[in-house]
Design an enzyme around this catalytic site. Structure first.
Site, short mmCIF file in Angstrom:
data_model
loop_
_atom_site.label_atom_id
_atom_site.label_comp_id
_atom_site.label_asym_id
_atom_site.label_seq_id
_atom_site.Cartn_x
_atom_site.Cartn_y
_atom_site.Cartn_z
N MET A 146 0.02 0.99 5.16
CA MET A 146 -0.74 1.27 6.38
C MET A 146 -1.84 0.23 6.56
O MET A 146 -2.42 -0.24 5.58
CB MET A 146 -1.36 2.66 6.29
CG MET A 146 -2.00 3.14 7.58
SD MET A 146 -0.76 3.47 8.85
CE MET A 146 -1.82 4.01 10.20
N SER A 189 0.86 -1.19 0.00
CA SER A 189 0.00 0.00 0.00
C SER A 189 0.89 1.24 0.00
O SER A 189 1.69 1.40 -0.92
CB SER A 189 -0.96 -0.02 1.20
OG SER A 189 -1.88 1.04 1.13
N THR A 190 0.82 2.07 1.03
CA THR A 190 1.58 3.33 1.05
C THR A 190 3.08 3.07 0.90
O THR A 190 3.67 2.32 1.67
CB THR A 190 1.32 4.08 2.37
OG1 THR A 190 -0.08 4.18 2.59
CG2 THR A 190 1.94 5.47 2.31
N ASP A 232 -4.24 -5.00 5.87
CA ASP A 232 -4.62 -5.79 4.69
C ASP A 232 -3.47 -6.70 4.28
O ASP A 232 -2.32 -6.27 4.19
CB ASP A 232 -4.99 -4.85 3.53
CG ASP A 232 -5.51 -5.61 2.32
OD1 ASP A 232 -6.13 -6.67 2.52
OD2 ASP A 232 -5.30 -5.14 1.19
#
Length: 353
Positions: free
Chosen positions: A295, A176-177, A298
């Site tokens: 973050m 993600s991020t 998941d």
């Protein structure tokens, strides 16, 4: 209560500056300490304001946002959140900004539709909070290609394919991020003979297509945005399209991709957990699972299922993560075999094949 997150907004639109200021100041723990119509104006404010986060428009007059970002990361790194419109040109520029060190991006709110601004407020606030905690480092000049070019020659030790097994293998990656940079670093170090790779990176639809096309120009493996029914082939990496979940199925000795429009999982779509769980079911010990910077949590549960089904599972370590959220949660859940610096992950993938 701790001190507020200090934000500097750089955007040539006075309306957008006002909208972003109202959204962020309304969060309670965030304070807009200054705004600037362009990077040149902002330069004069940086020393005195010392912001925790900068929001940066993609396209501005007088000084290009990318030029400003590159200079900033070489001289005075600050977490930067790009504010981008969903156009092809803006997507390409935003992806380059992420390569240069921007933490993340948000879609520029419409100045005509109030409802659209309200819908984006939660995302903007959440990403500013994440950016404030992210790790930023001084960038090495020339460390990333400014334009799409032929792949650089990877280290020979990272490309030894002599020990690869001939059975059908599969590599599943979730991030993600900060993930666009991390995925790029991993995939560009892998050889064209690598087993099929399936990737979930949290991004909206237009961005996933642009990212796949850009990464394809930088890698020895073929990279494409996934389509429903694609056969997973050796030497090809498939990026899950934004807005759709991606999973795999097996038919005989072959793997295929399935895309679905189900509800978000872990508040995201595509979700890493959806992919990892299907890999656990259909590939089992023939898979390698990799969870990278991001973050939230998941992918942690899906990675645990992969490990329980015999897959090798790898996690990026805290020191090399932009945001140590997803890997941390996977480690806490005992879903990880090896915790590694990002630079070592390609080698460990190859050693498992």
């Amino acid at each position: 209560m701790g001190s507020k997150i200090k934000v500097l907004i750089i955007d040539d639109s006075a309306v957008i500056r006002t909208v972003l200021t109202e959204i962020l100041n309304g969060a309670g723990d965030i304070e807009v300490i200054g705004t600037a119509p362009d990077p040149l104006f902002a330069k004069n404010k940086l020393t005195s304001l010392q912001p925790d986060v900068i929001t940066l428009d993609v396209e501005m007059p007088r000084m290009d946002g990318l030029t400003f970002l590159e200079e900033l990361m070489h001289t005075n790194p600050v977490p930067v959140l790009m504010v981008s419109s969903l156009t092809q040109r803006a997507c390409d520029t935003t992806l380059r900004a992420l390569e240069l060190g921007a933490i993340d991006y948000v879609t520029k709110p419409s100045i005509e539709i109030t409802q659209g601004v309200e819908a984006l407020a939660h995302e903007i606030i959440a990403k500013v909070r994440i950016a404030a905690k992210a790790r930023v480092r001084f960038a090495a000049r020339g460390s990333l290609p400014a334009t799409a070019a032929a792949p650089a020659t990877p280290k020979a030790s990272a490309l030894d394919t002599s020990r690869m097994a001939t059975t059908d293998k599969l590599i599943a990656i979730g991030a993600s991020t900060g993930g666009t940079q991390a995925i790029t670093e991993v995939i560009t170090q892998l050889p064209a003979s690598i087993p099929g790779i399936v990737v979930v990176q949290h991004m909206p639809p237009v961005f996933t297509k642009s990212y796949a096309e850009r990464l394809n120009t930088m890698s020895r493996v073929n990279v494409k945005e996934a389509e429903h029914g694609d056969r997973i082939l050796r030497g090809t990496a498939f990026i899950a399209p934004g807005g759709r979940h991606m999973s795999i199925r097996r038919d005989g000795a072959m793997y295929y991709l399935e895309l679905s429009d189900g509800p978000p999982v872990n508040y995201v779509k595509p979700a890493v957990d959806v992919l990892f769980r299907s890999v656990a079911r259909f590939a089992g010990r023939n898979a390698v699972g990799v969870i990278l910077t991001g973050m939230g949590e998941d992918g942690a549960r899906g990675l645990k299922e992969m490990r329980e089904h015999g897959a090798l599972t790898l996690a990026q370590d805290e020191a090399s993560c932009i945001v140590f959220g997803m890997p941390k949660r996977a480690i806490e859940m005992d879903a990880v075999d090896r915790v590694l610096p990002l630079s070592q992950i390609p080698r460990h993938i190859l050693e498992a094949l």
